[in-house]
Design a protein around this motif. Structure first.
Motif, PDB file in Angstrom:
ATOM      1  N   THR A 243       0.837  -1.202   0.000  1.00  0.00           N
ATOM      2  CA  THR A 243       0.000   0.000   0.000  1.00  0.00           C
ATOM      3  C   THR A 243       0.870   1.249   0.000  1.00  0.00           C
ATOM      4  O   THR A 243       0.610   2.216  -0.738  1.00  0.00           O
ATOM      5  CB  THR A 243      -0.924   0.009   1.233  1.00  0.00           C
ATOM      6  N   ARG A 244       1.907   1.227   0.806  1.00  0.00           N
ATOM      7  CA  ARG A 244       2.823   2.377   0.857  1.00  0.00           C
ATOM      8  C   ARG A 244       3.488   2.583  -0.503  1.00  0.00           C
ATOM      9  O   ARG A 244       3.649   3.712  -0.968  1.00  0.00           O
ATOM     10  CB  ARG A 244       3.881   2.140   1.937  1.00  0.00           C
ATOM     11  N   PHE A 247       0.778   4.083  -2.870  1.00  0.00           N
ATOM     12  CA  PHE A 247       0.412   5.454  -2.512  1.00  0.00           C
ATOM     13  C   PHE A 247       1.495   6.453  -2.886  1.00  0.00           C
ATOM     14  O   PHE A 247       1.204   7.640  -3.080  1.00  0.00           O
ATOM     15  CB  PHE A 247       0.109   5.545  -1.017  1.00  0.00           C
ATOM     16  N   ALA A 255      -4.928   9.032  -2.307  1.00  0.00           N
ATOM     17  CA  ALA A 255      -4.470   8.090  -1.283  1.00  0.00           C
ATOM     18  C   ALA A 255      -5.294   8.248  -0.003  1.00  0.00           C
ATOM     19  O   ALA A 255      -5.690   7.254   0.620  1.00  0.00           O
ATOM     20  CB  ALA A 255      -2.985   8.312  -0.993  1.00  0.00           C
ATOM     21  N   GLN A 256      -5.566   9.477   0.378  1.00  0.00           N
ATOM     22  CA  GLN A 256      -6.368   9.717   1.580  1.00  0.00           C
ATOM     23  C   GLN A 256      -7.777   9.158   1.409  1.00  0.00           C
ATOM     24  O   GLN A 256      -8.344   8.589   2.341  1.00  0.00           O
ATOM     25  CB  GLN A 256      -6.424  11.223   1.870  1.00  0.00           C
ATOM     26  N   LEU A 259      -7.773   5.308   1.957  1.00  0.00           N
ATOM     27  CA  LEU A 259      -7.375   4.749   3.249  1.00  0.00           C
ATOM     28  C   LEU A 259      -8.495   3.969   3.950  1.00  0.00           C
ATOM     29  O   LEU A 259      -8.225   2.927   4.553  1.00  0.00           O
ATOM     30  CB  LEU A 259      -6.848   5.851   4.170  1.00  0.00           C
TER      31      LEU A 259
END
Length: 342
Positions: A243-244, A247, A255-256, A259
């Motif tokens: 995920t990192r 993003f 990305a926000q 989440l």
């Protein structure tokens, strides 16, 4: 992915992997993910070729012939259609050539449910590794897997109280579902069962709202892995690292927005192993001064992982090493040791 003289060898093997199906014999096609992790840890061309040959011999299945047409008008209609993987991969690969990888990733993730749990987190991991390797075919394959094997976990059906922390969110689920049994052998099948479980839907809290949420989830997953030694939780750890990676290639606003999907997938995976009670201090990642012994230990662990033919050992060790570089903690080292020696 750290650049090395072996980039060309990795690229050629990832190109060859396109001849294989998204599934393997009794498993997902882990080969491209393991190749990227091996290269990232410093494996040379001979080792990469040997792993690829082993995988094809033991697990590889030929990619089926593409019989359907996917284009700009209908690709979103393929969401959840497992048979569309090959056609989606081909379409996304052409789109990436025209528009660039980051633009395509943002477009796709903005138009279909993000669903990080898709394919037991493997679709997301494949996308993250493809982006770091800068390999258009693997980026396309990761996106195709996310779309064709889409496993959304809907959080929008009810108004939800917001959790103050990962611990509070998991505690609410544990109080309601501790000991729940989801017995299918496949992680993805258990995740689907959790997603449709009424108690899960009723007790899932909204995600904590703070800037460090992704880090908090990653730390909690690692701590849970250390507590449970669960194969499913290992996928949570490697999935959050992916995920990192993803993003880093999309706009921060997108990305926000994505989440909450990561939170829902993490919570579903937690419940799928029985939602065991976890104390708040057990989820706090110990951040230690970097010890000389740890600096010496990592090269040996990386070499052991490179020599392994177990793709989960390879990916988990790579993940722990990379996350340790961001935030040194002895727990990353200990987790890598455990998975290598298990």
């Amino acid at each position: 992915m750290n650049k090395s003289p072996y980039d060309e060898a990795l690229r050629q093997l990832l190109d060859s992997n396109a001849q294989l199906d998204v599934e393997g014999k009794g498993t997902t096609n882990h080969c491209p993910m393991a190749l990227c992790a091996l290269a990232g840890m410093g494996a040379g061309p001979e080792r990469l070729q040997a792993f690829f040959d082993m995988w094809v011999r033991r697990f590889g299945l030929p990619a089926p012939e593409i019989t359907m047409r996917v284009d700009a008008q209908n690709w979103t209609e393929m969401t959840g259609n497992a048979a569309a993987f090959g056609a989606l991969r081909a379409y996304f690969a052409h789109w990436i050539v025209r528009s660039g990888a980051n633009a395509v990733v943002a477009q796709v993730l903005g138009r279909v449910p993000f669903a990080p749990a898709s394919g037991a987190f493997h679709a997301l991991i494949r996308l993250g590794y493809g982006l770091e390797a800068e390999h258009s075919g693997e980026i396309a394959a990761g996106l195709a897997a996310l779309v064709s094997r889409n496993l959304p976990i809907n959080m929008q059906s009810v108004e939800r109280r917001r959790a103050a922390s990962v611990h509070e969110g998991w505690a609410a689920l544990s109080n309601a579902l501790n000991g729940a049994v989801f017995s299918d052998d496949l992680i993805s099948s258990r995740l689907r069962a959790v997603a449709s479980e009424p108690l899960f839907g009723a007790h899932l809290l909204a995600p904590p709202e703070h800037a460090g949420l992704l880090d908090e989830m990653a730390h909690a997953a690692l701590a849970l892995y250390w507590k449970t030694n669960s194969f499913t939780v290992m996928h949570m750890v490697t999935g959050l690292f992916a995920t990192r990676q993803v993003f880093a290639h999309i706009p921060g606003t997108l990305a926000q927005r994505l989440l909450p999907d990561v939170w829902a997938a993490l919570c579903a995976a937690y419940v799928s192993i029985g939602a065991p009670p976890v104390a708040a201090d057990e989820l706090a990642l110990p951040v230690d001064p970097v010890a000389a012994g740890e600096q010496v230990a990592w090269p040996e662990l990386l070499q052991l992982a490179i020599a392994s033919d177990d793709d989960h050992v390879i990916k988990m060790t790579f993940t722990c090493w990379r996350e340790y570089q961001r935030q040194p903690s002895s727990l990353y080292l200990l987790a890598a040791k455990r998975v290598i020696k298990s």
